[in-house]
Design a protein around this motif. Structure first.
Motif, PDB file in Angstrom:
ATOM      1  N   TYR A  21       0.833  -1.206   0.000  1.00  0.00           N
ATOM      2  CA  TYR A  21       0.000   0.000   0.000  1.00  0.00           C
ATOM      3  C   TYR A  21       0.864   1.252   0.000  1.00  0.00           C
ATOM      4  N   VAL A  74       0.379   5.685   1.193  1.00  0.00           N
ATOM      5  CA  VAL A  74      -0.437   6.799   1.683  1.00  0.00           C
ATOM      6  C   VAL A  74       0.209   8.077   1.151  1.00  0.00           C
ATOM      7  N   HIS A  81       5.849   8.314  -4.324  1.00  0.00           N
ATOM      8  CA  HIS A  81       5.033   7.244  -3.712  1.00  0.00           C
ATOM      9  C   HIS A  81       4.721   6.149  -4.730  1.00  0.00           C
ATOM     10  N   ARG A 128       8.770  -7.018  14.241  1.00  0.00           N
ATOM     11  CA  ARG A 128       8.302  -7.174  12.855  1.00  0.00           C
ATOM     12  C   ARG A 128       9.221  -8.100  12.059  1.00  0.00           C
ATOM     13  N   LYS A 158       6.412  -1.897   1.755  1.00  0.00           N
ATOM     14  CA  LYS A 158       5.260  -1.283   2.442  1.00  0.00           C
ATOM     15  C   LYS A 158       4.084  -2.254   2.402  1.00  0.00           C
ATOM     16  N   GLU A 218      12.783   2.862  13.864  1.00  0.00           N
ATOM     17  CA  GLU A 218      11.874   3.877  13.298  1.00  0.00           C
ATOM     18  C   GLU A 218      10.640   3.951  14.163  1.00  0.00           C
ATOM     19  N   GLY A 228       6.310   3.825  14.613  1.00  0.00           N
ATOM     20  CA  GLY A 228       5.297   2.844  14.244  1.00  0.00           C
ATOM     21  C   GLY A 228       4.840   3.024  12.806  1.00  0.00           C
ATOM     22  N   SER A 229       4.657   4.280  12.395  1.00  0.00           N
ATOM     23  CA  SER A 229       4.373   4.583  10.983  1.00  0.00           C
ATOM     24  C   SER A 229       5.069   5.894  10.614  1.00  0.00           C
ATOM     25  N   SER A 230       6.328   5.973  10.993  1.00  0.00           N
ATOM     26  CA  SER A 230       7.125   7.187  10.738  1.00  0.00           C
ATOM     27  C   SER A 230       8.599   6.815  10.873  1.00  0.00           C
ATOM     28  N   ILE A 247       9.277   8.466   2.278  1.00  0.00           N
ATOM     29  CA  ILE A 247       9.421   9.548   1.295  1.00  0.00           C
ATOM     30  C   ILE A 247       9.738  10.841   2.059  1.00  0.00           C
ATOM     31  N   ARG A 253      11.220  11.007   4.943  1.00  0.00           N
ATOM     32  CA  ARG A 253      12.606  10.824   5.399  1.00  0.00           C
ATOM     33  C   ARG A 253      13.590  11.303   4.339  1.00  0.00           C
ATOM     34  N   SER A 291       6.834  11.720   8.679  1.00  0.00           N
ATOM     35  CA  SER A 291       6.025  10.843   7.823  1.00  0.00           C
ATOM     36  C   SER A 291       5.045  11.690   7.025  1.00  0.00           C
ATOM     37  N   THR A 292       4.371  11.035   6.101  1.00  0.00           N
ATOM     38  CA  THR A 292       3.364  11.692   5.278  1.00  0.00           C
ATOM     39  C   THR A 292       2.287  12.360   6.136  1.00  0.00           C
ATOM     40  N   THR A 293       1.858  11.682   7.186  1.00  0.00           N
ATOM     41  CA  THR A 293       0.739  12.211   7.976  1.00  0.00           C
ATOM     42  C   THR A 293       1.197  13.057   9.161  1.00  0.00           C
TER      43      THR A 293
HETATM   44  N1  PDD Z   1       3.229   5.056   7.012  1.00  0.00           N
HETATM   45  N2  PDD Z   1       7.905   3.882   8.556  1.00  0.00           N
HETATM   46  C1  PDD Z   1       6.772   3.172   8.567  1.00  0.00           C
HETATM   47  C2  PDD Z   1       6.781   1.837   9.232  1.00  0.00           C
HETATM   48  C3  PDD Z   1       5.606   3.684   7.967  1.00  0.00           C
HETATM   49  O1  PDD Z   1       4.481   2.956   7.982  1.00  0.00           O
HETATM   50  C4  PDD Z   1       5.641   4.979   7.376  1.00  0.00           C
HETATM   51  C5  PDD Z   1       4.441   5.597   6.719  1.00  0.00           C
HETATM   52  C6  PDD Z   1       6.862   5.684   7.401  1.00  0.00           C
HETATM   53  C7  PDD Z   1       6.991   7.038   6.761  1.00  0.00           C
HETATM   54  O2  PDD Z   1       6.921   6.954   5.351  1.00  0.00           O
HETATM   55  P1  PDD Z   1       6.413   8.175   4.464  1.00  0.00           P
HETATM   56  O3  PDD Z   1       7.269   9.344   4.803  1.00  0.00           O
HETATM   57  O4  PDD Z   1       6.631   7.706   3.075  1.00  0.00           O
HETATM   58  O5  PDD Z   1       4.978   8.414   4.818  1.00  0.00           O
HETATM   59  C8  PDD Z   1       7.968   5.106   7.970  1.00  0.00           C
HETATM   60  C9  PDD Z   1       1.993   5.601   6.491  1.00  0.00           C
HETATM   61  C10 PDD Z   1       1.836   7.061   6.639  1.00  0.00           C
HETATM   62  C11 PDD Z   1       0.847   4.806   7.072  1.00  0.00           C
HETATM   63  O6  PDD Z   1       1.005   3.607   7.193  1.00  0.00           O
HETATM   64  O7  PDD Z   1      -0.207   5.366   7.377  1.00  0.00           O
END
Ligand code: PDD
Length: 306
Positions: free
Chosen positions: A40, A42, A56, A147, A154, A187, A189-191, A214, A216, A250-252
Motif C-alpha cells: 500500500y 499513503v 510514492h 516485525r 510497504k 523507526e 510505528g508509521s514514521s 518519502i 525521510r 512521515s506523510t501524515t
Molecule cells: N506510514 N515507517 C513506517 C513503518 C511507515 O508505515 C511509514 C508511513 C513511514 C513514513 O513513510 P512516508 O514518509 O513515506 O509516509 C515510515 C503511512 C503514513 C501509514 O502507514 O499510514
C-alpha cells in the motif's frame, strides 16, 4: 446518486471503476484479506494536490516487484486515477490511500497463477498537525521491534504495528519507537525517527529494517541543504539520553518534534527540556516552505515582498 459529483469525499476506485466508498466489495478469498498478501501507499493531499505522488508511486512499484506481483498496475494508471479521485472528492487537505493485493484465489500460501490483482484507491479528508501541535511535540513509547526482516516493503501486514500502537496509546504516547533486540533505534510505528546527537542528525540507514520514508528522504535532502551534518547510522536507545533533539517524520505527521520517550520499566526521558529544538523546527519550516513548489502551486506571499 450521481457518483461523480464533486464534493463526495468517499469516492473509491476499485479494479477499474469509480464508486462510492461504501459500495466497494472485495472477495472473501482476497489474498490481501486472508494472507496480508499486498502492499500500500499513503499520499498526502495538500491544497487539493498530491504531494510527492511520483515518489510514492515509484515506491509502490518497487514494493510490488519485491513481492513478485508483476504487472499489477497495467490498466490502472494511478498517476491519473489519484488526481481524478481528489478532484471528484473535493478534498483539499487529506490523504489518498492506495492498496494492491494479489487478488482472489483459493486459499493456498504459494503464489497463484494469473490471478487478477485487487487495485483500490480512495481519498479521505484529514487534518495535519498545526503550529500548536508541532510546538507541543509528541511522546514516543519504545517497544522491541518484533516485525519481519523486510520492513522496507510497504506491506499491508500491519499486525505488529497495530499491537505496538495500542501499547503506545495505553502508555499515553502518540507514536511507537521500534528498538531492535540489540538496542538500536529503528523507526516509528508509521514514521521514521531522527536524532540530533553531538551536532549530527542521525537516522537508521535505509535497509531491510525500516521503511525508507518519502518524507525521510526529503528531510535528509533539506538537512543537507541547511548544512546540517547528516549520518545514516542507527543510534542506540541508550544514546537517546544524550540526544539534543529527536523528531519523527512521515506523510501524515510531517516533521514532528519528540518531547518525551517512555519505555516500560524505565524512567521517562524528557527531550530538550520538553520543547522542540531549533534544528527540528528549522527542518519543519523548510519542509512547509517547499510544499508549494512541490505541488506546483504559487509560493506563499511573503511579508518582505509586499
Ligand atoms: N506510514 N515507517 C513506517 C513503518 C511507515 O508505515 C511509514 C508511513 C513511514 C513514513 O513513510 P512516508 O514518509 O513515506 O509516509 C515510515 C503511512 C503514513 C501509514 O502507514 O499510514
Amino acid at each position: 446518486m450521481p457518483m461523480t459529483e464533486r464534493g463526495d469525499s468517499s469516492m473509491l476506485y476499485l479494479n477499474g471503476a469509480f464508486m462510492a466508498l461504501d459500495q466497494g466489495r472485495v472477495g472473501v478469498e482476497d489474498r490481501g484479506f486472508q494472507l496480508g498478501d499486498g502492499v500500500y501507499e499513503v499520499v498526502k493531499v495538500v491544497d487539493g494536490r498530491l504531494l510527492w505522488m511520483e515518489d510514492h508511486l515509484d515506491r509502490l512499484a518497487w514494493s510490488l516487484g519485491e513481492i513478485r506481483l508483476y504487472g499489477a498496475l497495467e490498466g490502472h494508471p494511478l498517476h491519473q486515477i489519484l488526481p481524478r479521485l481528489v478532484e471528484m472528492s473535493g478534498v483539499v487537505s487529506g490523504t489518498a490511500y492506495v492498496q494492491v493485493t494479489r487478488g482472489v484465489a483459493p486459499r493456498e500460501f504459494a503464489l497463484p497463477n494469473d490471478t487478477p490483482p485487487t487495485v483500490l484507491a480512495y481519498v479521505r479528508r484529514d487534518g495535519f498537525p498545526g503550529h500548536r501541535e508541532i510546538l507541543d511535540g509528541i511522546a514516543l513509547h519504545a517497544v522491541e521491534d518484533i516485525r519481519w526482516a523486510r520492513c522496507d516493503i510497504k506491506s499491508t501486514n500491519l499486525l505488529a504495528a497495530v499491537l505496538a500502537k495500542h501499547a503506545a496509546r495505553d502508555a499515553g504516547a502518540g507514536e511507537v519507537l521500534y528498538v531492535s533486540p540489540e538496542g538500536l533505534v529503528r523507526e516509528g510505528g508509521s514514521s521514521n525517527a531522527f536524532v540530533f546527537l553531538d551536532g549530527v542528525l542521525r537516522t537508521h540507514p535505509a535497509n531491510n529494517r525500516i521503511l525508507n520514508g518519502i518524507t525521510r528522504q526529503h528531510v535528509l535532502e533539506l538537512a543537507r541543504g541547511l548544512d546540517v551534518r547528516v549520518d545514516e547510522t542507527a543510534v542506540s536507545f541508550d544514546d537517546l539520553a544524550h540526544a539534543e533533539e529527536i523528531f519523527i517524520a512521515s506523510t501524515t505527521r510531517d516533521v514532528m518534534p519528540v518531547v518525551k520517550v517512555s519505555a516500560s520499566g524505565r524512567d521517562d526521558l524528557i527531550v530538550n527540556g520538553g520543547r522542540p529544538g531549533p534544528v527540528t523546527l528549522s527542518l519543519a519550516d523548510a519542509m512547509r516552505a517547499g510544499i508549494p513548489a512541490a505541488i506546483g502551486a504559487p509560493p506563499p506571499v511573503t511579508l518582505s515582498r509586499n
